[in-house]
Design an enzyme around this catalytic site. Structure first.
Site, PDB file in Angstrom:
ATOM      1  N   ASP A  57       0.871  -1.179   0.000  1.00  0.00           N
ATOM      2  CA  ASP A  57       0.000   0.000   0.000  1.00  0.00           C
ATOM      3  C   ASP A  57       0.908   1.229   0.000  1.00  0.00           C
ATOM      4  O   ASP A  57       1.745   1.384   0.895  1.00  0.00           O
ATOM      5  CB  ASP A  57      -0.895  -0.025   1.244  1.00  0.00           C
ATOM      6  CG  ASP A  57      -1.914   1.112   1.227  1.00  0.00           C
ATOM      7  OD1 ASP A  57      -1.691   2.131   0.518  1.00  0.00           O
ATOM      8  OD2 ASP A  57      -2.926   0.987   1.927  1.00  0.00           O
ATOM      9  N   LEU A  58       0.737   2.079  -0.982  1.00  0.00           N
ATOM     10  CA  LEU A  58       1.610   3.258  -1.106  1.00  0.00           C
ATOM     11  C   LEU A  58       1.526   4.164   0.120  1.00  0.00           C
ATOM     12  O   LEU A  58       2.444   4.943   0.378  1.00  0.00           O
ATOM     13  CB  LEU A  58       1.231   4.055  -2.363  1.00  0.00           C
ATOM     14  CG  LEU A  58       1.545   3.356  -3.696  1.00  0.00           C
ATOM     15  CD1 LEU A  58       0.773   4.017  -4.841  1.00  0.00           C
ATOM     16  CD2 LEU A  58       3.048   3.390  -3.966  1.00  0.00           C
ATOM     17  N   TYR A 141      -8.249  15.009  -8.132  1.00  0.00           N
ATOM     18  CA  TYR A 141      -7.269  14.103  -8.742  1.00  0.00           C
ATOM     19  C   TYR A 141      -6.180  14.888  -9.464  1.00  0.00           C
ATOM     20  O   TYR A 141      -4.986  14.639  -9.284  1.00  0.00           O
ATOM     21  CB  TYR A 141      -8.013  13.167  -9.710  1.00  0.00           C
ATOM     22  CG  TYR A 141      -7.128  12.465 -10.713  1.00  0.00           C
ATOM     23  CD1 TYR A 141      -6.284  11.440 -10.313  1.00  0.00           C
ATOM     24  CD2 TYR A 141      -7.137  12.844 -12.067  1.00  0.00           C
ATOM     25  CE1 TYR A 141      -5.460  10.800 -11.243  1.00  0.00           C
ATOM     26  CE2 TYR A 141      -6.322  12.207 -12.987  1.00  0.00           C
ATOM     27  CZ  TYR A 141      -5.491  11.185 -12.569  1.00  0.00           C
ATOM     28  OH  TYR A 141      -4.677  10.559 -13.481  1.00  0.00           O
TER      29      TYR A 141
HETATM   30  N1  LIG Z   1      -4.861   5.405 -18.220  1.00  0.00           N
HETATM   31  C1  LIG Z   1      -4.727   6.660 -18.633  1.00  0.00           C
HETATM   32  O1  LIG Z   1      -5.097   7.007 -19.745  1.00  0.00           O
HETATM   33  C2  LIG Z   1      -4.098   7.688 -17.727  1.00  0.00           C
HETATM   34  C3  LIG Z   1      -4.188   9.044 -18.070  1.00  0.00           C
HETATM   35  C4  LIG Z   1      -3.550   9.981 -17.250  1.00  0.00           C
HETATM   36  C5  LIG Z   1      -2.847   9.551 -16.138  1.00  0.00           C
HETATM   37  N2  LIG Z   1      -2.808   8.219 -15.822  1.00  0.00           N
HETATM   38  C6  LIG Z   1      -2.091   7.799 -14.608  1.00  0.00           C
HETATM   39  O2  LIG Z   1      -1.349   6.635 -14.901  1.00  0.00           O
HETATM   40  C7  LIG Z   1      -1.385   5.734 -13.814  1.00  0.00           C
HETATM   41  C8  LIG Z   1      -1.914   4.377 -14.283  1.00  0.00           C
HETATM   42  O3  LIG Z   1      -3.225   4.567 -14.793  1.00  0.00           O
HETATM   43  P1  LIG Z   1      -4.238   3.333 -14.923  1.00  0.00           P
HETATM   44  O4  LIG Z   1      -5.235   3.719 -15.944  1.00  0.00           O
HETATM   45  O5  LIG Z   1      -3.497   2.071 -15.054  1.00  0.00           O
HETATM   46  O6  LIG Z   1      -4.952   3.392 -13.501  1.00  0.00           O
HETATM   47  P2  LIG Z   1      -5.664   2.192 -12.740  1.00  0.00           P
HETATM   48  O7  LIG Z   1      -6.623   2.810 -11.774  1.00  0.00           O
HETATM   49  O8  LIG Z   1      -6.178   1.196 -13.689  1.00  0.00           O
HETATM   50  O9  LIG Z   1      -4.452   1.527 -11.922  1.00  0.00           O
HETATM   51  C9  LIG Z   1      -3.907   2.111 -10.774  1.00  0.00           C
HETATM   52  C10 LIG Z   1      -3.437   0.998  -9.857  1.00  0.00           C
HETATM   53  O10 LIG Z   1      -2.965   1.596  -8.634  1.00  0.00           O
HETATM   54  C11 LIG Z   1      -3.368   0.781  -7.581  1.00  0.00           C
HETATM   55  N3  LIG Z   1      -3.503   1.545  -6.336  1.00  0.00           N
HETATM   56  C12 LIG Z   1      -4.476   2.432  -5.990  1.00  0.00           C
HETATM   57  N4  LIG Z   1      -4.286   2.872  -4.754  1.00  0.00           N
HETATM   58  C13 LIG Z   1      -3.160   2.285  -4.295  1.00  0.00           C
HETATM   59  C14 LIG Z   1      -2.441   2.336  -3.069  1.00  0.00           C
HETATM   60  N5  LIG Z   1      -2.856   3.109  -2.041  1.00  0.00           N
HETATM   61  N6  LIG Z   1      -1.319   1.595  -2.961  1.00  0.00           N
HETATM   62  C15 LIG Z   1      -0.895   0.809  -3.972  1.00  0.00           C
HETATM   63  N7  LIG Z   1      -1.532   0.704  -5.158  1.00  0.00           N
HETATM   64  C16 LIG Z   1      -2.651   1.450  -5.301  1.00  0.00           C
HETATM   65  C17 LIG Z   1      -4.726   0.198  -7.990  1.00  0.00           C
HETATM   66  O11 LIG Z   1      -4.991  -1.018  -7.308  1.00  0.00           O
HETATM   67  C18 LIG Z   1      -4.558   0.016  -9.479  1.00  0.00           C
HETATM   68  O12 LIG Z   1      -4.186  -1.304  -9.823  1.00  0.00           O
HETATM   69  C19 LIG Z   1      -2.226   6.386 -12.735  1.00  0.00           C
HETATM   70  O13 LIG Z   1      -1.374   7.041 -11.824  1.00  0.00           O
HETATM   71  C20 LIG Z   1      -3.047   7.410 -13.493  1.00  0.00           C
HETATM   72  O14 LIG Z   1      -3.393   8.508 -12.679  1.00  0.00           O
HETATM   73  C21 LIG Z   1      -3.415   7.287 -16.584  1.00  0.00           C
END
Ligand SMILES: NC(=O)c1ccc[n+]([C@@H]2O[C@H](COP(=O)([O-])OP(=O)(O)OC[C@H]3O[C@@H](n4cnc5c(N)ncnc54)[C@H](O)[C@@H]3O)[C@@H](O)[C@H]2O)c1
Length: 267
Positions: A57-58, A141
Site C-alpha cells: 500500500d503506497l 485528482y
Molecule cells: N490510463 C490513462 O489514460 C491515464 C491518463 C492519465 C494519467 N494516468 C495515470 O497513470 C497511472 C496508471 O493509470 P491506470 O489507468 O493504469 O490506472 P488504474 O486505476 O487502472 O491503476 C492504478 C493501480 O494503482 C493501484 N492503487 C491504488 N491505490 C493504491 C495504493 N494506495 N497503494 C498501492 N496501489 C494502489 C490500484 O490497485 C490500481 O491497480 C495512474 O497514476 C493514473 O493517474 C493514466
C-alpha cells in the site's frame, strides 16, 4: 505489440500500480528492459517469468521503502487514477508520492511519474501548451498530480533525483471518443517512452506530454526532444469513427480535461 530489448544494465525495474489498466498493458512490453520486473499493487496479481510481485500500500511508508530498495528504476503508475472522494486520493497520491520519493532518496534511481493531462484540464482545447505554463487542474485528482509533479521537482533540486513527469493523455488500445483524438497514447508509444527515459544519459526532471501522433493535438513536446522519443502510432486511422458534439460548450470539445470538468467535489 512492441517488445523492448534489455536496457543498459538494469537489474530490477519497479512498476507500481501493476495490476491496473496501464500496468497490464505495459508489463509484457517492458519485460526486456530489466532482468527482473518488480510488480507492485494493493491488488494481488500473478507474476510470470522474469517478474516478482510485492504487495504494497503506497500509504505505508515503511513498506514503500522496502519495496523500492534494490530497484534501479521506478515506473510509478500506482494510485487513484480518476476523480473521487479526497481521502483515498490523499492516501495514494499525496502520502503515497511522498513515501515514494523518500524511498527513492534512500535508494537513488530514476523515476517515471505517471502524471496526467488533468493537471491542465481547465485550459481550453484551442490553447497550445509547452509544459511550463501554470497548471490549471480540473479535479482533486488533478491537484494530486500537481503535487506529484512538484515533489519530483523538489527531489530533483534538493537531491538530484531524476524524474520524467509524464502527463499522460489517454492510454488505451485505441482512442475511444472524440476528445481522445487529441489525447491518445498508444501502449507501444508509452513503452518506447519508458525505454528512452531509462536510456538517456541525462534525464533531469522534464515534463513530457504522453501523447501519440495527432494532427489536432494541444501539446508541444519540443522541450523534451532531447529524450529522442518519437511516437510511432497515430490517431488518424481512427478519426472518422467519432463525431464531435454539436454544442461548442460540451466539455468534450471545449476543455482539455473533457468530462472531468463536470465532476463534482465528492464527499
Ligand atoms: N490510463 C490513462 O489514460 C491515464 C491518463 C492519465 C494519467 N494516468 C495515470 O497513470 C497511472 C496508471 O493509470 P491506470 O489507468 O493504469 O490506472 P488504474 O486505476 O487502472 O491503476 C492504478 C493501480 O494503482 C493501484 N492503487 C491504488 N491505490 C493504491 C495504493 N494506495 N497503494 C498501492 N496501489 C494502489 C490500484 O490497485 C490500481 O491497480 C495512474 O497514476 C493514473 O493517474 C493514466
Amino acid at each position: 505489440m512492441i517488445l523492448l530489448k534489455r536496457g543498459r544494465g538494469m537489474e530490477r525495474l519497479l512498476i507500481t500500480g501493476a495490476a491496473g489498466g496501464m500496468g497490464r498493458l505495459v508489463r509484457p512490453r517492458l519485460a526486456g528492459l530489466a532482468r527482473i520486473l518488480r510488480l507492485s499493487d494493493v491488488t494481488e496479481l500473478e507474476a510470470g517469468p522474469g517478474e516478482e510481485f510485492v504487495a504494497c500500500d503506497l500509504a505505508d511508508g515503511a513498506a514503500v521503502r522496502e519495496l523500492v530498495a534494490g530497484c534501479n528504476g521506478v515506473v510509478h503508475l500506482g494510485g487513484i487514477s480518476v476523480e473521487g472522494p479526497f481521502d483515498p486520493i490523499r492516501e495514494a497520491n499525496i502520502t503515497g508520492v511522498y513515501n515514494l520519493y523518500e524511498a527513492v532518496r534512500a535508494n537513488p534511481c530514476r523515476v517515471l511519474f505517471a502524471s496526467s493531462n488533468h493537471v491542465v484540464g481547465y485550459y481550453r482545447q484551442d490553447q497550445r501548451l509547452k509544459g511550463y505554463e501554470p497548471t490549471l487542474p480540473d479535479s482533486l485528482y488533478g491537484v494530486s498530480k500537481v503535487f506529484g509533479e512538484q515533489m519530483a521537482l523538489l527531489y530533483w533540486q534538493k537531491f538530484g533525483i531524476e524524474t520524467a513527469r509524464v502527463r499522460i493523455g489517454s492510454c488505451e488500445d485505441e482512442p475511444s471518443d472524440v476528445r481522445r483524438l487529441a489525447t491518445w497514447l498508444s501502449p507501444d508509444d508509452f513503452a518506447r517512452l519508458v525505454e528512452r527515459v531509462f536510456a538517456v544519459p541525462r534525464l533531469g526532471c522534464p515534463v513530457v506530454w504522453g501523447v501519440s501522433q495527432t494532427s489536432t493535438g494541444w501539446w508541444d513536446n519540443s522541450d523534451a526532444g532531447y529524450l529522442g522519443w518519437e511516437p510511432q502510432d497515430s490517431v488518424e486511422p481512427f478519426r472518422n469513427r467519432f463525431e464531435a458534439p454539436h454544442d461548442p460548450d460540451d466539455p468534450l470539445v471545449k476543455w482539455q480535461g473533457g468530462a472531468f470538468i463536470r465532476e463534482p467535489i465528492y464527499k
